[in-house]
Design an enzyme around this catalytic site. Structure first.
Site, PDB file in Angstrom:
ATOM      1  N   LYS A   1       0.897  -1.328   0.114  1.00 46.43           N
ATOM      2  CA  LYS A   1      -0.070  -0.002  -0.013  1.00 46.43           C
ATOM      3  C   LYS A   1       0.956   1.264   0.211  1.00 46.43           C
ATOM      4  O   LYS A   1       2.112   1.284   0.183  1.00 46.43           O
ATOM      5  CB  LYS A   1      -0.847  -0.052   1.185  1.00 46.43           C
ATOM      6  CG  LYS A   1      -1.978  -1.077   1.427  1.00 46.43           C
ATOM      7  CD  LYS A   1      -2.650  -0.639   2.866  1.00 46.43           C
ATOM      8  CE  LYS A   1      -3.597  -1.914   3.117  1.00 46.43           C
ATOM      9  NZ  LYS A   1      -4.284  -1.854   4.524  1.00 46.43           N
TER      10      LYS A   1
ATOM     11  N   GLY B   1       2.683   7.459   1.641  1.00 44.32           N
ATOM     12  CA  GLY B   1       3.279   8.896   1.970  1.00 44.32           C
ATOM     13  C   GLY B   1       2.774   9.830   2.922  1.00 44.32           C
ATOM     14  O   GLY B   1       3.594  10.638   3.627  1.00 44.32           O
ATOM     15  N   GLU B   2       1.429  10.031   2.687  1.00 43.53           N
ATOM     16  CA  GLU B   2       0.738  11.058   3.601  1.00 43.53           C
ATOM     17  C   GLU B   2       0.155  10.511   5.134  1.00 43.53           C
ATOM     18  O   GLU B   2       0.172  11.460   5.767  1.00 43.53           O
ATOM     19  CB  GLU B   2      -0.314  11.859   2.840  1.00 43.53           C
ATOM     20  CG  GLU B   2      -0.027  12.477   1.597  1.00 43.53           C
ATOM     21  CD  GLU B   2      -1.027  12.653   0.449  1.00 43.53           C
ATOM     22  OE1 GLU B   2      -0.963  13.731   0.077  1.00 43.53           O
ATOM     23  OE2 GLU B   2      -1.794  11.601   0.130  1.00 43.53           O
TER      24      GLU B   2
END
Length: 335
Positions: free
Chosen positions: A280, A283-284
């Site tokens: 998955k 990043g955020e």
């Protein structure tokens, strides 16, 4: 007086554009008659490690080392569109596109190897070190370059993320897929005389699906924590009647390495069936729970709840003075 407190916060995050918006990544994979492999995709590298991850995925499918893969991206003349480097989508979306294209190339190699090796079927064939071989009889093998003619093998594949619009009346729907989950715990030290808040320790548990590159994941967590720390404690634009007063780094403060605490990172693997090798995007999500965890820890330390960020020293001192003036401090500063 310095007071210590602990806080936690958790978040879930839907990756990709979501809400039915077309979320497509396309990749091309090519092999020439020297057995060299090129991957073309428009996935932009902004420091999140896309180039490394996409190269790893192609290498894994084709049984090669990363040095054997030439990645061409950010070139609109050669690279097909892979969407934006946003919404924590590149590992999942573009990773799936690269995986599909590499698998299509691999299948062509296996079919050609079957004929070249005069085998009744392609069943039991595998790839490694630029060769196709029969697992039951490894000596029966052929090099990639012998399977490519004068014209390179070229394949293209696209991946479309699954997402549906939310019903405006009922709120029902599946606006994002997949979701990832994250939890932070922090310990802070609040100086009640200066208002300075120091984050002294932190721990992050991040759901990653499957960790294709654990070092990159840890780097993402470090970066996300630093951004969340700045968001929660320092970064104040000081907007006055539409004018940004803190318009330079002399007064718009951001965290440095000296502001980073000891950070324990826990990588939680629960492979996502639709992701490339189960992965998955994160990043955020690694940033989102940081500020709430810090604010909860401040409350635990001094018994004052803050609802606006950043919680600067001035705000801390003002809140303490207000509490004392109102005579409501009780035992908050005695414990």
């Amino acid at each position: 007086m310095k007071k210590r407190g602990k806080g936690m916060a958790a978040a879930f995050y839907g990756t990709g554009y979501g809400n039915g918006f077309p979320d497509v990544s396309t990749a091309k994979v090519q092999m020439n008659n020297r057995g060299q492999v090129s991957v073309c995709i428009g996935a932009t590298e902004v420091g999140q490690g896309a180039k490394t991850i996409l190269t790893q995925i192609a290498a894994e499918v084709l049984g090669l080392e990363m040095k054997d893969i030439r990645l061409l991206c950010e070139d609109t003349d050669t690279s097909p569109d892979a969407g934006t480097a946003a919404a924590s989508r590149q590992t999942y979306n573009s990773g799936n596109a690269v995986k599909k294209a590499a698998e299509a190339l691999k299948n062509i190699l296996l079919e050609r190897a079957q004929k070249h090796l005069e085998l009744p079927s392609a069943h039991g064939l595998a790839v490694e070190d630029r060769q196709v071989y029969l697992k039951a009889y490894p000596k029966k093998r052929v090099h990639f370059r012998e399977l490519v003619g004068e014209e390179p093998i070229r394949v293209e594949a696209s991946f479309v993320a699954q997402t549906t619009p939310v019903d405006e009346e009922t709120g029902a729907g599946a606006p994002y897929w997949p979701y990832t989950f994250c939890c932070y715990g922090v310990e802070v030290e609040v100086d009640t005389e200066t208002g300075i808040v120091e984050v002294v320790r932190g721990v992050c548990a991040q759901d990653v699906g499957r960790a294709i590159n654990p070092e990159l994941i840890e780097g993402q967590i470090d970066g996300g924590f630093a951004m969340g720390l700045g968001y929660g404690l320092m970064e104040d634009l000081h907007l006055v009647q539409g004018e940004i007063k803190h318009n330079r780094f002399a007064n718009y403060l951001i965290p440095t390495a000296l502001d980073m605490p000891e950070l324990e990172k826990m990588i939680i693997e629960d492979p996502e069936s639709t992701g490339p090798f189960g992965a998955k995007g994160i990043g955020e999500p690694v940033m989102i729970p940081v500020a709430p965890a810090i604010l909860n820890a401040i409350y635990d330390a001094i018994g004052i709840r803050f609802y606006e960020i950043p919680v600067t020293p001035e705000k801390i001192l003002a809140a303490i003075r207000k509490r004392k003036k109102e005579g409501n401090c009780g035992n908050d500063f005695e414990r």
